[in-house]
Design a protein around this motif. Structure first.
Motif, short mmCIF file in Angstrom:
data_model
loop_
_atom_site.label_atom_id
_atom_site.label_comp_id
_atom_site.label_asym_id
_atom_site.label_seq_id
_atom_site.Cartn_x
_atom_site.Cartn_y
_atom_site.Cartn_z
N LEU A 100 115.86 18.36 -49.40
CA LEU A 100 115.25 18.09 -50.59
C LEU A 100 114.00 19.16 -50.65
CD1 LEU A 100 114.79 14.26 -50.14
CD2 LEU A 100 115.77 15.41 -51.99
N ALA A 109 116.93 17.17 -57.01
CA ALA A 109 116.47 16.13 -55.68
C ALA A 109 117.60 15.01 -55.76
CB ALA A 109 115.03 15.75 -55.97
N ILE A 110 117.62 14.69 -56.87
CA ILE A 110 118.74 13.47 -56.87
C ILE A 110 119.85 13.66 -56.75
CG2 ILE A 110 119.70 11.70 -58.69
CD1 ILE A 110 117.18 12.03 -60.16
N THR A 113 120.30 14.12 -52.94
CA THR A 113 120.13 12.81 -52.29
C THR A 113 121.61 12.03 -52.40
OG1 THR A 113 117.70 12.62 -52.82
CG2 THR A 113 118.98 10.55 -52.43
N VAL A 192 110.06 3.89 -54.91
CA VAL A 192 109.55 5.31 -55.05
C VAL A 192 108.30 5.41 -55.75
CG1 VAL A 192 110.27 7.67 -55.69
CG2 VAL A 192 112.01 6.13 -54.90
N LEU A 202 114.94 3.44 -56.34
CA LEU A 202 116.17 4.13 -55.68
C LEU A 202 116.95 2.92 -55.29
CD1 LEU A 202 117.98 6.18 -54.59
CD2 LEU A 202 116.53 5.87 -52.48
N MET A 228 111.25 11.41 -51.36
CA MET A 228 111.50 11.49 -52.66
C MET A 228 110.57 11.42 -53.66
SD MET A 228 115.15 9.44 -52.64
CE MET A 228 115.53 10.00 -54.55
#
Length: 241
Positions: A100, A109-110, A113, A192, A202, A228
């Motif tokens: 990340l 970032a998504i 993850t 988040v 999330l 995150m």
């Protein structure tokens, strides 16, 4: 239970004395050496067994010790298994956090993850849902939903600031996982936040109803959601500059 034992009068003519079970137990508890001085009693005393057969006090003690050993062995096995699982989760979390830190925007970032959690854990569905009234609300291809509805529907998740695990209604599952709600039976919903305010949700899903449960330890999920939040904050601020 208040059974009484009667000690008969001896030749001295002393009157018989009645003792309660509690008094006998109290005496033995304060005199643990009693049976060492009266070993013959150990072989003469007998206790009923589950099978209906009477066993000696020594045999009964052996059975109790065996049960305690089996129970202790089981608990030790559970602790070792939990330790192995925690070590595995720590490794996955560490690699995800490092990945990340290399991302350049919220989309990356998504994707990072999603790639780490879907490929290396039991997670089978993953959604990141942003709130639409945040001052750093994202645009582009990210999923953005009504903030008031999310905060109201998941009030406890954001209030307690920790992941909530367990089943959800069919309607809510369809909203959370529009592309895969049919196979999801249990969920982990992680808040988040950005600067203490709700930023996104999330949502993790699994087809087994026993995978995400209310007894589940959420330490690693909470940490991932926190990281995150920090990365989303940086990426969304950079996008508006």
């Amino acid at each position: 239970m208040n059974k009484k034992a009667t000690i008969p009068a001896g030749q001295s003519g002393i009157e018989a004395v009645e003792l309660t079970a509690e008094q006998v137990a109290g005496f033995l508890g304060t005199h643990p050496e009693f049976f060492l001085e009266h070993e013959k009693l150990l072989t003469e005393l007998s206790l009923p067994h589950d099978s209906g057969k009477a066993v000696s006090l020594l045999e009964h003690q052996v059975m109790l010790l065996r049960r305690r050993f089996d129970n202790t062995s089981r608990k030790l096995g559970e602790l070792l298994e939990n330790g192995r699982r925690s070590e595995q989760l720590f490794g996955i979390t560490r690699e995800l956090v490092l990945a990340l830190l290399e991302t350049r925007n919220a989309e990356q970032a998504i994707a990072v993850t999603r790639g780490h959690l879907l490929s290396r854990t039991g997670v089978e569905a993953l959604e990141v849902i942003f709130l639409n009234n945040h001052r750093r609300a994202p645009g582009g291809g990210l999923r953005v939903e009504d903030a008031a509805m999310i905060v109201d529907e998941f009030h406890d998740v954001f209030r307690l600031n920790k992941a909530h695990c367990g089943p959800q209604s069919e309607t809510l599952l369809q909203w959370l996982f529009p592309d895969g709600s049919a196979r999801v039976q249990s969920t982990a919903l992680c808040p988040v936040k950005a600067d203490g305010a709700p930023l996104a949700l999330l949502a993790l899903g699994q087809r087994s109803p026993d995978y995400f449960t209310v007894q589940m330890e959420t330490l690693f999920l909470d940490f991932i959601a926190e990281v995150m939040g920090a990365m989303f904050t940086l990426h969304l601020e950079a996008a508006t500059d």
